[in-house]
Motif scaffolding. Structure first.
Motif, PDB file in Angstrom:
ATOM      1  N   LEU A  19       0.706  -1.175  13.079  1.00  0.00           N
ATOM      2  CA  LEU A  19       0.822  -1.319  11.633  1.00  0.00           C
ATOM      3  C   LEU A  19       0.546  -2.751  11.181  1.00  0.00           C
ATOM      4  O   LEU A  19      -0.060  -2.977  10.133  1.00  0.00           O
ATOM      5  N   ARG A  20       0.950  -3.703  11.981  1.00  0.00           N
ATOM      6  CA  ARG A  20       0.705  -5.113  11.626  1.00  0.00           C
ATOM      7  C   ARG A  20      -0.789  -5.405  11.579  1.00  0.00           C
ATOM      8  O   ARG A  20      -1.269  -6.095  10.682  1.00  0.00           O
ATOM      9  N   VAL A  21      -1.540  -4.879  12.529  1.00  0.00           N
ATOM     10  CA  VAL A  21      -2.999  -5.058  12.539  1.00  0.00           C
ATOM     11  C   VAL A  21      -3.622  -4.331  11.347  1.00  0.00           C
ATOM     12  O   VAL A  21      -4.477  -4.872  10.647  1.00  0.00           O
ATOM     13  N   LYS A  22      -3.178  -3.105  11.110  1.00  0.00           N
ATOM     14  CA  LYS A  22      -3.731  -2.315  10.009  1.00  0.00           C
ATOM     15  C   LYS A  22      -3.405  -2.926   8.648  1.00  0.00           C
ATOM     16  O   LYS A  22      -4.209  -2.855   7.714  1.00  0.00           O
ATOM     17  N   LEU A  23      -2.233  -3.526   8.519  1.00  0.00           N
ATOM     18  CA  LEU A  23      -1.819  -4.123   7.253  1.00  0.00           C
ATOM     19  C   LEU A  23      -2.795  -5.202   6.795  1.00  0.00           C
ATOM     20  O   LEU A  23      -3.063  -5.336   5.598  1.00  0.00           O
ATOM     21  N   ALA A  24      -3.348  -5.943   7.731  1.00  0.00           N
ATOM     22  CA  ALA A  24      -4.300  -7.002   7.392  1.00  0.00           C
ATOM     23  C   ALA A  24      -5.549  -6.450   6.711  1.00  0.00           C
ATOM     24  O   ALA A  24      -6.228  -7.173   5.982  1.00  0.00           O
ATOM     25  N   ARG A  25      -5.874  -5.189   6.935  1.00  0.00           N
ATOM     26  CA  ARG A  25      -7.082  -4.582   6.355  1.00  0.00           C
ATOM     27  C   ARG A  25      -6.781  -3.598   5.233  1.00  0.00           C
ATOM     28  O   ARG A  25      -7.694  -2.984   4.686  1.00  0.00           O
ATOM     29  N   LEU A  26      -5.517  -3.460   4.874  1.00  0.00           N
ATOM     30  CA  LEU A  26      -5.118  -2.447   3.906  1.00  0.00           C
ATOM     31  C   LEU A  26      -5.809  -2.623   2.553  1.00  0.00           C
ATOM     32  O   LEU A  26      -6.295  -1.652   1.974  1.00  0.00           O
ATOM     33  N   ASN A  27      -5.873  -3.838   2.025  1.00  0.00           N
ATOM     34  CA  ASN A  27      -6.520  -4.044   0.722  1.00  0.00           C
ATOM     35  C   ASN A  27      -7.988  -3.646   0.768  1.00  0.00           C
ATOM     36  O   ASN A  27      -8.489  -3.009  -0.161  1.00  0.00           O
ATOM     37  N   GLU A  28      -8.666  -4.001   1.837  1.00  0.00           N
ATOM     38  CA  GLU A  28     -10.080  -3.626   2.009  1.00  0.00           C
ATOM     39  C   GLU A  28     -10.225  -2.099   2.041  1.00  0.00           C
ATOM     40  O   GLU A  28     -11.092  -1.529   1.374  1.00  0.00           O
ATOM     41  N   LEU A  77      -1.706   3.580   5.179  1.00  0.00           N
ATOM     42  CA  LEU A  77      -1.115   2.670   6.163  1.00  0.00           C
ATOM     43  C   LEU A  77      -0.254   3.519   7.079  1.00  0.00           C
ATOM     44  O   LEU A  77       0.968   3.570   6.960  1.00  0.00           O
ATOM     45  N   GLY A  78      -0.906   4.242   7.971  1.00  0.00           N
ATOM     46  CA  GLY A  78      -0.210   5.170   8.845  1.00  0.00           C
ATOM     47  C   GLY A  78      -0.126   4.664  10.270  1.00  0.00           C
ATOM     48  O   GLY A  78      -1.025   3.988  10.760  1.00  0.00           O
ATOM     49  N   ALA A  79       0.950   4.996  10.917  1.00  0.00           N
ATOM     50  CA  ALA A  79       1.117   4.676  12.334  1.00  0.00           C
ATOM     51  C   ALA A  79       0.503   5.810  13.163  1.00  0.00           C
ATOM     52  O   ALA A  79      -0.077   6.737  12.621  1.00  0.00           O
ATOM     53  N   MET A  80       0.639   5.730  14.480  1.00  0.00           N
ATOM     54  CA  MET A  80       0.131   6.791  15.351  1.00  0.00           C
ATOM     55  C   MET A  80       1.088   7.981  15.362  1.00  0.00           C
ATOM     56  O   MET A  80       0.714   9.081  15.698  1.00  0.00           O
ATOM     57  N   GLY A  81       2.317   7.731  15.005  1.00  0.00           N
ATOM     58  CA  GLY A  81       3.327   8.776  14.874  1.00  0.00           C
ATOM     59  C   GLY A  81       4.038   8.560  13.561  1.00  0.00           C
ATOM     60  O   GLY A  81       3.714   7.642  12.812  1.00  0.00           O
TER      61      GLY A  81
END
Length: 96
Positions: free
Chosen positions: A63-72, A12-16
């Motif tokens: 991160l909010r968008v990525k969090l939705a797919r983290l479990n997958e 779960l990484g950001a761009m920076g």
């Protein structure tokens, strides 16, 4: 208190580089809040040396968008790890 690091190479990484903390008691939240806001409790009055350390809105949105797919994504990583372990089982490689 729990802390997360959003380094770009993490799952779960950001761009920076970035991070977050979630204190489990109000008194634990005060010092990190002051340190991350230039050391100010009152604007322009430094009680301690701090820095500007806020996650910018673009990073937070990403991160909010990525969090939705983290479990997958974590499940995919687990499946790939299992595949590697199966395929490398007969090799002379030590996996720790």
């Amino acid at each position: 208190m729990v802390a997360w690091r959003f380094y770009p190479g993490k799952n779960l990484g950001a761009m920076g580089d970035g991070g977050a903390i979630a204190p489990n008691a109000p008194e634990l939240a005060d010092r990190p809040r002051v340190l991350g806001n230039y050391g100010w409790r009152v604007k322009y009055v430094n009680g301690v040396q701090g820095w500007n350390s806020r996650l910018d809105p673009l990073q937070a949105a990403l991160l909010r968008v990525k969090l939705a797919r983290l479990n997958e994504w974590n499940e995919q990583r687990t499946n790939l790890t299992a595949l590697y372990l199966r395929e490398l089982a007969d090799c002379a490689i030590v996996i720790v």
